[in-house]
Design a protein around this motif. Structure first.
Motif, short mmCIF file in Angstrom:
data_model
loop_
_atom_site.label_atom_id
_atom_site.label_comp_id
_atom_site.label_asym_id
_atom_site.label_seq_id
_atom_site.Cartn_x
_atom_site.Cartn_y
_atom_site.Cartn_z
N LEU A 1 0.83 -1.20 0.00
CA LEU A 1 0.00 0.00 0.00
C LEU A 1 0.87 1.25 0.00
N PRO A 2 0.54 2.23 -0.85
CA PRO A 2 1.30 3.49 -0.85
C PRO A 2 1.13 4.23 0.49
N GLY A 3 2.19 4.92 0.89
CA GLY A 3 2.14 5.62 2.17
C GLY A 3 1.76 7.08 2.05
N HIS A 4 1.35 7.53 0.84
CA HIS A 4 1.11 8.97 0.65
C HIS A 4 -0.31 9.39 1.01
N TYR A 5 -1.18 8.47 1.38
CA TYR A 5 -2.57 8.84 1.65
C TYR A 5 -2.69 9.52 3.01
N ASN A 6 -3.47 10.62 3.02
CA ASN A 6 -3.69 11.34 4.26
C ASN A 6 -5.16 11.38 4.66
N ASP A 7 -6.01 10.72 3.86
CA ASP A 7 -7.42 10.63 4.23
C ASP A 7 -7.98 9.30 3.73
N PHE A 8 -8.98 8.80 4.42
CA PHE A 8 -9.54 7.48 4.13
C PHE A 8 -10.24 7.44 2.77
N GLN A 9 -10.87 8.53 2.37
CA GLN A 9 -11.64 8.53 1.13
C GLN A 9 -10.75 8.33 -0.09
N SER A 10 -9.65 9.03 -0.16
CA SER A 10 -8.75 8.87 -1.31
C SER A 10 -8.14 7.47 -1.32
N PHE A 11 -7.82 6.94 -0.13
CA PHE A 11 -7.32 5.56 -0.03
C PHE A 11 -8.36 4.57 -0.57
N THR A 12 -9.61 4.74 -0.16
CA THR A 12 -10.68 3.83 -0.58
C THR A 12 -10.91 3.91 -2.08
N ASN A 13 -10.90 5.12 -2.63
CA ASN A 13 -11.13 5.27 -4.07
C ASN A 13 -10.10 4.51 -4.89
N ASP A 14 -8.83 4.68 -4.54
CA ASP A 14 -7.77 4.01 -5.30
C ASP A 14 -7.80 2.50 -5.10
N LEU A 15 -8.01 2.06 -3.87
CA LEU A 15 -8.03 0.62 -3.62
C LEU A 15 -9.20 -0.05 -4.33
N THR A 16 -10.36 0.62 -4.34
CA THR A 16 -11.53 0.06 -5.02
C THR A 16 -11.29 -0.07 -6.52
N ILE A 17 -10.65 0.92 -7.12
CA ILE A 17 -10.32 0.86 -8.55
C ILE A 17 -9.38 -0.31 -8.83
N CYS A 18 -8.38 -0.46 -7.98
CA CYS A 18 -7.37 -1.51 -8.21
C CYS A 18 -7.97 -2.91 -8.06
N ILE A 19 -8.72 -3.15 -7.01
CA ILE A 19 -9.25 -4.50 -6.80
C ILE A 19 -10.32 -4.84 -7.83
N GLY A 20 -10.91 -3.82 -8.46
CA GLY A 20 -11.90 -4.08 -9.48
C GLY A 20 -11.31 -4.58 -10.78
N THR A 21 -9.99 -4.53 -10.93
CA THR A 21 -9.33 -4.97 -12.15
C THR A 21 -8.81 -6.39 -12.05
N CYS A 22 -9.07 -7.08 -10.95
CA CYS A 22 -8.41 -8.37 -10.71
C CYS A 22 -8.74 -9.41 -11.77
N LYS A 23 -9.92 -9.38 -12.36
CA LYS A 23 -10.27 -10.39 -13.35
C LYS A 23 -9.62 -10.14 -14.72
N PHE A 24 -9.00 -8.97 -14.90
CA PHE A 24 -8.37 -8.66 -16.18
C PHE A 24 -6.87 -8.95 -16.19
N GLY A 25 -6.30 -9.25 -15.04
CA GLY A 25 -4.87 -9.49 -14.98
C GLY A 25 -4.34 -9.06 -13.65
N PHE A 26 -3.11 -8.62 -13.62
CA PHE A 26 -2.44 -8.28 -12.37
C PHE A 26 -2.16 -6.79 -12.34
N GLY A 27 -3.11 -6.05 -11.77
CA GLY A 27 -2.90 -4.62 -11.58
C GLY A 27 -3.04 -3.79 -12.84
N HIS A 28 -3.92 -4.19 -13.74
CA HIS A 28 -4.15 -3.39 -14.94
C HIS A 28 -5.22 -2.34 -14.66
N VAL A 29 -4.83 -1.18 -14.19
CA VAL A 29 -5.79 -0.14 -13.82
C VAL A 29 -6.04 0.74 -15.04
#
Length: 461
Positions: free
Chosen positions: A433-461
């Protein structure tokens, strides 16, 4: 997607073979690997050859596909000394683990099955070749499996997990194939916890339920996900139970129109002319007598039984064939307490379960650490909050992104690193996990985008 299957048989190492033969000589009785009957070892080899050549189901096929006679990979003596602790262990989960471990050990020297998948090809092409892979004959499915993804740099166990996760997901939700003028071809249909095989004759004639059995057995052997949500009545009959003793529910009938017609027979209310005509038409189409006041309850049960089980006898036989091809059948018949087809509720991933499997990033004395203990605590706190508030689907997507299937691994680690987006090392089950997040909302947005790509390969955002 391209798939390459290479199955070759190599001679066993002479030293290992002699060691196994010496062990067998000390045993007066041996166990047939197919029918699991005990007999003197001196007649086992002849029996196993005949047993392996006999039909799995007389009205389905005239030949069996176990390849027991090929002593280069499947030495009969090896099977005869198979560790039988799985038969007696009190814990069914451990029994299943022991059985799986032993089957894989007996085939560990066989040539691996090699799967090469091009994730840049169309979903239809990927699914077509995936089915062709499991249609191969005379394959030792318990041999080691090696998977490679073209169009992705990922290698190792994570790729294999991605492969088995995809296989079971396709079984449950359908293949991207246009068979029968449908956009998606589903081998199983119905409501959650009431799934049954499709009654499509095209799928039956194509032996696709043999493919389904092989997929399920193959995934199980390698610790992969199971197919959850099957009808309990269907599972009962599939695993050698009597159709007469199956506990059927109206929801087990996937055809809504047929279900509504059968439901007219429940209760005691008289049927009007239109209702009587619908029931009579269904009865005649299935060679059953028309409804009367006396046979109403009996007719309801007969219609429901035929709708759920009677129309799926060939599918049952084909799935059994596939499970036998992967050497899983002896476990299912000997250990009826092993949960091979879990309910939806038994296959859930809860936040408590996931949190208990995580090894959290901690303070370290290493001067090369990229972030302070406070930063690590903040980022891991965001992850904990995300897990505690996420939906069941998001939790499974997170698991797939983390380890490449939706089954929790023993040592799932978290690292806080310098990066733009969350990443994972699936072979080692490490979420970075990147350490640059300073609020939960931005962390959640990026993590949700990333895990939503799992069926297409490995980290294809």
């Amino acid at each position: 997607m391209r798939m390459i299957l290479k199955v070759q048989h190599a001679a066993q190492d002479m030293e290992c073979e002699n060691e196994d033969n010496n062990k067998v000589k000390n045993n007066e009785q041996a166990c047939c690997p197919i029918c699991q009957e005990e007999m003197p070892f001196d007649i086992l080899e002849v029996h196993a050859s005949e047993c392996g050549e006999s039909p799995v189901d007389n009205d389905v096929n005239n030949t069996a596909e176990f390849s027991i006679m090929d002593n280069d990979v499947n030495n009969t003596a090896e099977f005869s000394i198979m560790d039988n602790d799985w038969k007696t262990h009190l814990d069914p989960k451990i029994a299943a683990f022991l059985y799986r471990k032993e089957i894989l050990r007996l085939h560990e020297t066989g040539k691996p099955l090699f799967m090469c998948m091009d994730i840049r090809s169309s979903p239809e092409e990927q699914d077509r070749q995936l089915i062709n892979f499991y249609k191969q004959r005379n394959v030792e499915w318990a041999c080691p499996v090696k998977c490679q993804l073209q169009g992705d740099v990922a290698v190792g166990d994570g790729v294999s997990r991605h492969f088995f996760s995809t296989v079971v997901e396709k079984l449950k939700y359908g293949f991207s194939l246009n068979l029968g003028n449908t956009g998606v071809t589903c081998l199983f249909e119905g409501e959650p916890d009431h799934l049954v095989p499709s009654s499509s004759q095209l799928l039956i004639e194509s032996d696709l339920f043999v493919v389904a059995g092989r997929m399920l057995g193959h995934s199980f052997l390698h610790g992969g996900p199971c197919l959850a949500g099957l009808s309990r009545a269907f599972v009962h009959v599939l695993l050698q139970g009597s159709q007469d003793t199956a506990t059927l529910q109206l929801e087990d009938c996937p055809d809504v129109d047929i279900r509504e017609t059968i439901n007219l027979l429940r209760g005691q209310s008289p049927l009007n002319e239109d209702e009587y005509s619908k029931v009579l038409e269904l009865c005649l189409s299935w060679d059953l007598p028309g409804p009367t006041d006396e046979n109403r309850r009996w007719l309801y049960e007969r219609l429901l039984s035929h709708a759920v089980i009677g129309r799926r006898t060939r599918q049952i036989k084909q799935i059994k064939r596939g499970l036998k091809d992967t050497f899983v059948w002896p476990l299912l018949t000997e250990r009826t307490d092993v949960v091979f087809f879990p309910k939806e509720s038994e296959d859930l991933c809860t936040s408590e379960m996931l949190l208990s499997h995580i090894s959290w990033a901690t303070e370290s004395d290493n001067e090369d650490d990229e972030y302070s203990a406070d930063t690590k605590e903040r980022i891991t706190g965001y992850l904990r909050q995300f897990i505690e508030t996420a939906s069941a689907k998001d939790l499974k997507d997170l698991l797939k992104f983390w380890v490449r299937w939706d089954r929790m691994e023993a040592n799932m680690a978290v690292e806080v690193v310098k990066s733009d987006l969350p990443k994972s090392s699936t072979c080692f089950c490490v979420l970075r996990l990147p350490g640059h997040y300073n609020d939960f909302q931005s962390f959640t947005n990026d993590l949700t985008i990333c895990i939503g790509t799992c069926k297409f390969g490995f980290g294809h955002v």
